[in-house]
Design a protein around this motif. Structure first.
Motif, mmCIF file in Angstrom:
data_model
loop_
_atom_site.group_PDB
_atom_site.id
_atom_site.type_symbol
_atom_site.label_atom_id
_atom_site.label_comp_id
_atom_site.label_asym_id
_atom_site.label_seq_id
_atom_site.Cartn_x
_atom_site.Cartn_y
_atom_site.Cartn_z
ATOM 1 N N GLU A 313 3.145 1.719 -37.242
ATOM 2 C CA GLU A 313 2.395 2.957 -36.897
ATOM 3 C C GLU A 313 1.485 2.319 -35.681
ATOM 4 O O GLU A 313 1.428 3.032 -34.670
ATOM 5 N N LYS A 314 0.798 1.126 -35.592
ATOM 6 C CA LYS A 314 -0.234 0.936 -34.868
ATOM 7 C C LYS A 314 0.525 -0.119 -33.973
ATOM 8 O O LYS A 314 -0.131 -0.205 -32.921
ATOM 9 N N HIS A 315 1.736 -0.547 -33.898
ATOM 10 C CA HIS A 315 2.416 -1.558 -33.199
ATOM 11 C C HIS A 315 1.674 -2.572 -32.461
ATOM 12 O O HIS A 315 1.610 -3.320 -31.396
ATOM 13 N N LEU A 316 0.971 -3.240 -33.598
ATOM 14 C CA LEU A 316 -0.111 -4.311 -33.342
ATOM 15 C C LEU A 316 0.836 -5.766 -33.483
ATOM 16 O O LEU A 316 0.286 -6.951 -32.855
ATOM 17 N N VAL A 317 1.756 -5.753 -34.137
ATOM 18 C CA VAL A 317 2.511 -6.842 -34.381
ATOM 19 C C VAL A 317 4.168 -6.730 -34.136
ATOM 20 O O VAL A 317 4.553 -5.603 -34.122
ATOM 21 N N ASN A 318 4.698 -7.969 -34.086
ATOM 22 C CA ASN A 318 6.086 -7.658 -34.064
ATOM 23 C C ASN A 318 6.639 -8.017 -35.398
ATOM 24 O O ASN A 318 7.730 -7.135 -35.860
ATOM 25 N N ALA A 341 -0.673 -12.005 -27.933
ATOM 26 C CA ALA A 341 -1.928 -12.732 -28.200
ATOM 27 C C ALA A 341 -3.036 -11.929 -28.123
ATOM 28 O O ALA A 341 -3.968 -11.612 -28.844
ATOM 29 N N LYS A 342 -2.789 -10.766 -27.111
ATOM 30 C CA LYS A 342 -3.837 -9.779 -27.030
ATOM 31 C C LYS A 342 -4.098 -8.961 -28.040
ATOM 32 O O LYS A 342 -5.514 -8.250 -28.023
ATOM 33 N N ASN A 343 -3.394 -9.007 -28.993
ATOM 34 C CA ASN A 343 -3.546 -8.032 -30.179
ATOM 35 C C ASN A 343 -4.132 -8.810 -31.331
ATOM 36 O O ASN A 343 -4.256 -8.077 -32.497
ATOM 37 N N MET A 344 -4.454 -9.819 -31.453
ATOM 38 C CA MET A 344 -4.972 -10.676 -32.463
ATOM 39 C C MET A 344 -6.229 -10.213 -32.932
ATOM 40 O O MET A 344 -6.194 -10.095 -34.316
ATOM 41 N N GLU A 345 -7.091 -9.749 -32.385
ATOM 42 C CA GLU A 345 -8.197 -9.226 -33.106
ATOM 43 C C GLU A 345 -8.428 -8.070 -33.671
ATOM 44 O O GLU A 345 -8.565 -7.828 -34.863
ATOM 45 N N ALA A 346 -7.431 -7.179 -32.908
ATOM 46 C CA ALA A 346 -7.112 -5.924 -33.487
ATOM 47 C C ALA A 346 -6.252 -6.036 -34.926
ATOM 48 O O ALA A 346 -6.450 -5.268 -36.031
ATOM 49 N N ALA A 347 -5.269 -6.906 -34.804
ATOM 50 C CA ALA A 347 -4.208 -7.221 -36.038
ATOM 51 C C ALA A 347 -5.249 -7.550 -37.247
ATOM 52 O O ALA A 347 -5.066 -7.380 -38.487
ATOM 53 N N THR A 348 -6.053 -8.539 -36.683
ATOM 54 C CA THR A 348 -6.901 -9.243 -37.813
ATOM 55 C C THR A 348 -7.757 -8.223 -38.653
ATOM 56 O O THR A 348 -7.799 -8.290 -39.952
ATOM 57 N N LYS A 349 -8.329 -7.153 -37.870
ATOM 58 C CA LYS A 349 -9.136 -6.258 -38.450
ATOM 59 C C LYS A 349 -8.240 -5.293 -39.320
ATOM 60 O O LYS A 349 -8.714 -5.066 -40.497
ATOM 61 N N MET A 445 -4.583 -16.385 -22.709
ATOM 62 C CA MET A 445 -5.774 -16.212 -23.049
ATOM 63 C C MET A 445 -6.720 -17.645 -23.240
ATOM 64 O O MET A 445 -6.941 -17.986 -24.286
ATOM 65 N N PRO A 446 -6.697 -18.484 -22.096
ATOM 66 C CA PRO A 446 -7.328 -19.473 -22.153
ATOM 67 C C PRO A 446 -8.988 -19.595 -22.653
ATOM 68 O O PRO A 446 -9.354 -20.794 -23.195
ATOM 69 N N ASP A 447 -9.423 -18.535 -22.725
ATOM 70 C CA ASP A 447 -10.994 -18.494 -23.207
ATOM 71 C C ASP A 447 -10.852 -18.262 -24.677
ATOM 72 O O ASP A 447 -11.945 -18.225 -25.350
ATOM 73 N N PHE A 448 -9.823 -18.212 -25.346
ATOM 74 C CA PHE A 448 -9.781 -17.264 -26.705
ATOM 75 C C PHE A 448 -10.342 -18.614 -27.683
ATOM 76 O O PHE A 448 -9.893 -19.585 -27.473
ATOM 77 N N LYS A 449 -10.906 -18.215 -28.614
ATOM 78 C CA LYS A 449 -11.477 -19.360 -29.756
ATOM 79 C C LYS A 449 -11.345 -18.633 -31.084
ATOM 80 O O LYS A 449 -11.407 -17.178 -31.298
#
Length: 890
Positions: A313-318, A341-349, A445-449
């Motif tokens: 439904e949300k298409h956040l992960v493969n 990688a860009k979906n990590m925060e949305a997927a975590t939530k 995403m070089p600045d990601f922590k």
């Protein structure tokens, strides 16, 4: 429970396989045609006859894996597995595989954390040959140095190849972060440095320690005849000599109290791997079924919640999946995702939202039904091969000691309720118990922590109520129910069990000469009937909750002791409230218990130690009920009626005289509410206690001789001791520790040096009223006089000179250490807490006790010895052989 089968997603299977190489698949096992026996050398054999499949699999399980290896041995189990079919004392390199293939069979082996398994599968009429080849390969390998050199290179290549594979890197990061000390944190395959250094002698030494028959299982499944195979089994495996096995304890993983996280960048990966893991109990834990079902509902199927919502439904992960890994030791619940990688925060939530939803609102009945069917199907489909059957038998035997445990597992799975699924989600899938790991492309995403994801997870921590905050600060919650029952709760999340004590002042102290033994009679009858329930129904309910429930009665208290799987705590409290409020003491059970108690009274001489102490109490306490026999006398017990029990119970077991303690895993606020709705509804009544007679001062020596048909003499000396609240108690407890035990004075002087005693010790029992300090010795009748003199000599010695400071320090340390050791289980802590509260010492008395014991001085010990151990004011009991028997012995 972790099973590699079609219920696992490809992603999570790859993850687990990458880290531990293999974990065996489970299969449905049926007791019919299952034969079990143990060879004289300790090797256990399990044979499952399955005439429907014209093949046979033979598996030899060695119960050692990477989790048993020392740091310098890491990877050696896996290397030994690689060497399994590289030649034996009578078969050359390649010959084993050639012979098996010539039989139309196949052979292989695998290593996991907890076992190394070797197996061959052959046509059923070649089972004997397959057994001979496998036993030769495992028991008699040649470990040729040149072959070892070659195989080490193969393993090293496997290690190096794995270091380039993203899934293996992700697995290593996950387990290495989630576990702090458990050996499960390390890859089964080991490391290059160790493998390069292993020698033939290292392998032989490891095999000598672990490859012993006592540490092996032989599993055979297929169209085989156990009777025909037994001689071959005895011949091929029975000749291995037992060598003894010492299994060092593994490091115990500490309880995780705050979120862990880790990030690793990888030049070889093209997509981000995000994993969430949570610590859970082992397969032996009581929550494994509910956890497996929770994993299935969250992410084991295409229709599971995480897949449906976050992927489709949300298409956040493969890909996304959930799996509960519960091996022999405590495991982890894993949610695995791959994504941009860009979906990590949305997927975590999104993941945390789905976890929170399932914790807050139970799954629907239909949803749970589908999960149960899906889990059962994995077990049943795995049963289609003899290899699956054998792996099931082996894994359950290895992990829980029961080859047929799968039947129990499936039955328990069917009993799991919707609320239990939510309960385990709230219990285990919490932010403080979470580990978040990320493997992501090097340049992305070089600045990601990773702390960005940890902060999202932390936001889902449940808000603490006042009670939870108090429990977190002190570890203890106290309440008084509306009817006056006092409650003490001690939360403990280390194990999914809860122990309950319901205690009232009573015991011997509330008895008279006419009612001697009635409180014990009540305790014995307590669980024989309550309300509309009979004894059998009560027992069934307790068993269904994984529990135990008994009545107890001692010197100063009477009550109920129970323990349950924590998920059944509500039901357990409801049951105990019914038993507390409405005991029936049925007539038909009354006579049965009466006979049992009378028999125990008549046979007390068969138990000489308590028999001697019983008589010592009688001599020391002539007026106070402490001098009574806890069981009562034949005369009093024979006369008790059901009305006597009911009247005594109704007089003393009342809310104002009751304390309830719960120790273990619980939802604090919910447990308080449950106690109010069960015990709190009982009508309030005040205690009308008895007039307990005070004991007259002891002014001289009182002596009693009892003769029984025994070959040994049992001697006891008793002195009056202070009550529980008297400050002298602490010095006397330290003094007692100086005297008692194998490191004490009595043992050293009277047993080791003078050989006067079989057993010699001392003990102190303070009570609500002044209690007893006693000495006891078992000796030869001919040495009885000398032994008694020896005990008095040691009494005089401790009265005349102060103990040495080293002796005092040893005694204090030993006393405090034993106290802590004795409080490990929730069962023991519940008893300790309820009695300390009931006796007015305080629910948190343990801290004071430790401080008071630690503060005892040499002078206080000497003063206490002189004050209480007066040889001119004591009771002496001698249990001696009958005179004819003594003369015959002389």
């Amino acid at each position: 429970m972790f099973i590699v089968s079609r219920r696992n997603s490809a992603l999570l299977c790859a993850l687990i396989f990458a880290f531990i190489l293999v974990i065996c698949a489970d299969a449905h096992a049926v007791e019919d045609k299952l034969n079990q026996f143990t060879l004289d050398n300790g090797l256990r054999v399990i044979v499952k006859q399955d005439p429907e499949r014209k093949v046979a699999t033979i598996q030899l399980w060695v119960l050692v894996g990477s989790a048993d290896e020392e740091k310098s041995e890491a990877g050696i189990s896996h290397l030994i597995e690689h060497m399994a079919f590289k030649g034996t004392e009578k078969r050359g390199v390649g010959q084993i595989a050639a012979e098996v293939e010539s039989l139309g069979g196949e052979t292989n082996a695998y290593t996991s954390w907890d076992e190394t398994v070797f197996h061959v599968t052959v046509p059923f009429d070649k089972a004997s040959q397959g057994l001979e080849i496998l036993s030769d390969a495992v028991l008699h390998p040649s470990i040729d140095p040149e072959e070892l050199r070659k195989e080490k290179q193969v393993v090293i290549e496997e290690i190096l190849e794995g270091e380039e594979r993203p899934e293996r890197k992700a697995a290593k990061l996950l387990f290495g972060t989630a576990y702090a000390v458990s050996p499960y944190r390390l890859p089964v395959i080991g490391n290059q440095e160790n493998v390069e250094g292993f020698t033939r002698d290292d392998i032989l030494a490891f095999r000598k320690k672990w490859y012993v028959p006592e540490n092996m299982l032989l599993i055979i499944a297929g169209d085989v005849d156990t009777t025909k195979l037994r001689p071959e089994i005895d011949k091929l495996l029975g000749s291995a000599k037992p060598k003894g096995l010492f299994r060092p304890p593994r490091p115990v993983e500490p309880v995780q109290k705050e979120i862990r996280s880790a990030l690793q960048r990888d030049e070889n990966t093209r997509e981000t791997r995000l994993y969430f893991s949570f610590h859970v109990p082992s397969i032996r834990g009581g929550d494994v079924n509910a956890l497996d079902l929770a994993a299935d509902i969250l992410g084991a199927r295409e229709s599971s919640r995480l897949v449906k919502v976050i992927k489709n439904e949300k298409h956040l992960v493969n890909t996304i999946s959930a799996q509960c890994l519960t091996p022999e030791e405590p495991g982890i619940f894993v949610i695995a995702c791959t994504m941009d990688a860009k979906n990590m925060e949305a997927a975590t939530k999104a993941v945390m939202e789905e976890i929170a939803k399932l914790g807050a609102e139970p799954p629907t009945a239909e949803e749970l039904k589908r999960a149960k069917i899906h889990i059962e199907s994995q077990h049943l489909y795995a049963n289609e091969t003899v290899g699956g059957i054998a792996r099931s038998l082996g894994s359950f035997t290895s992990d829980v000691g029961d080859p047929l445990y799968q039947e129990k597992y499936l039955k328990l799975s069917k009993l799991v309720t919707e609320n239990e699924v939510s309960r385990v989600i709230k219990r285990y899938l919490t932010p403080s118990n979470a580990t978040v790991t990320v493997l992501m492309p090097d340049e992305e995403m070089p600045d990601f922590k990773v702390s960005q994801l940890a902060d999202i997870v932390k936001a889902y921590a449940p808000k603490k109520t006042a009670a939870q905050a108090a429990a977190e600060a002190t570890g203890i919650i106290t309440r008084t129910l509306s009817n006056g029952i006092r409650v003490v709760l001690r939360p403990d999340e280390s194990n999914p069990v809860a122990s309950v004590r319901v205690a009232s002042l009573g015991g011997k102290r509330f008895e008279t000469r006419e009612t001697e033994g009635i409180m014990n009679f009540i305790a014995e009858m307590w669980t024989t009937g309550a309300g509309s329930m009979d004894e059998d129904e009560i027992a069934r309910k307790v068993e269904d909750m994984g529990g135990r429930l008994d009545g107890f009665s001692g010197y100063d208290s009477t009550g109920l002791s129970a323990s349950f799987f924590s998920r059944f705590l509500d039901d357990g409290l409801k049951l105990m409230a019914e038993i507390y409020a409405k005991p029936t003491f049925p007539e038909e059970k009354l006579e049965r218990e009466r006979k049992l108690i009378v028999n125990r009274i008549k046979t007390e001489p068969d138990r000489p130690v308590p028999f001697a102490i019983k008589h010592l109490n009688e001599v020391l306490f002539t007026r106070h009920p402490y001098g009574f026999d806890r069981e009562g006398s034949v005369e009093t017990v024979s006369g008790f009626t059901r009305d006597d029990l009911l009247q005594t119970y109704g007089r003393y077991i009342v809310p104002s005289n009751t304390v309830i303690t719960v120790v273990g895993e619980m939802d604090i606020d919910h447990t308080v509410q449950c106690l109010e709705e069960t015990f709190g509804k009982i009508s309030p009544r005040n205690l009308v206690g008895p007039d307990v007679p005070s004991e007259e001062p002891l002014t001289k020596v009182r002596e009693k001789v009892v003769r029984i048909p025994r070959a040994k003499a049992h001697l006891a000396i008793g002195f009056r001791a202070p009550d529980l609240k008297n400050d002298d108690r602490y010095a006397l407890e330290v003094l007692n520790n100086v005297l008692a035990g194998q490191g004490g004075r009595l043992f050293a002087a009277l047993r080791d040096k003078e050989s006067l005693a079989y057993i010699v010790t001392s003990f102190i029992r303070p009570g609500m009223d002044p209690g007893i300090f006693a000495f006891y010795m078992a000796t030869d009748p001919g040495k009885a006089g000398q032994a008694m003199e020896g005990m008095f000599r040691e009494i005089e010695r401790i009265r005349q000179a102060p103990v040495e400071r080293k002796e005092l320090a040893r005694s204090i340390n030993n006393l405090l250490g034993r106290h802590q050791i004795g409080l490990q289980s929730s069962w023991a802590r519940a008893e300790n807490t309820v009695l300390n509260t009931l006796y007015g010492l305080g629910y948190d008395y343990d801290k004071e006790y430790a401080e008071r014991i630690s503060a005892v001085t040499v002078d206080q010990v000497l003063d206490a010895a002189r004050k209480y151990l007066n040889p001119d004011k004591c009771a002496i009991v001698k249990i001696l052989p009958e005179e004819k028997q003594a003369a015959k012995g002389d």
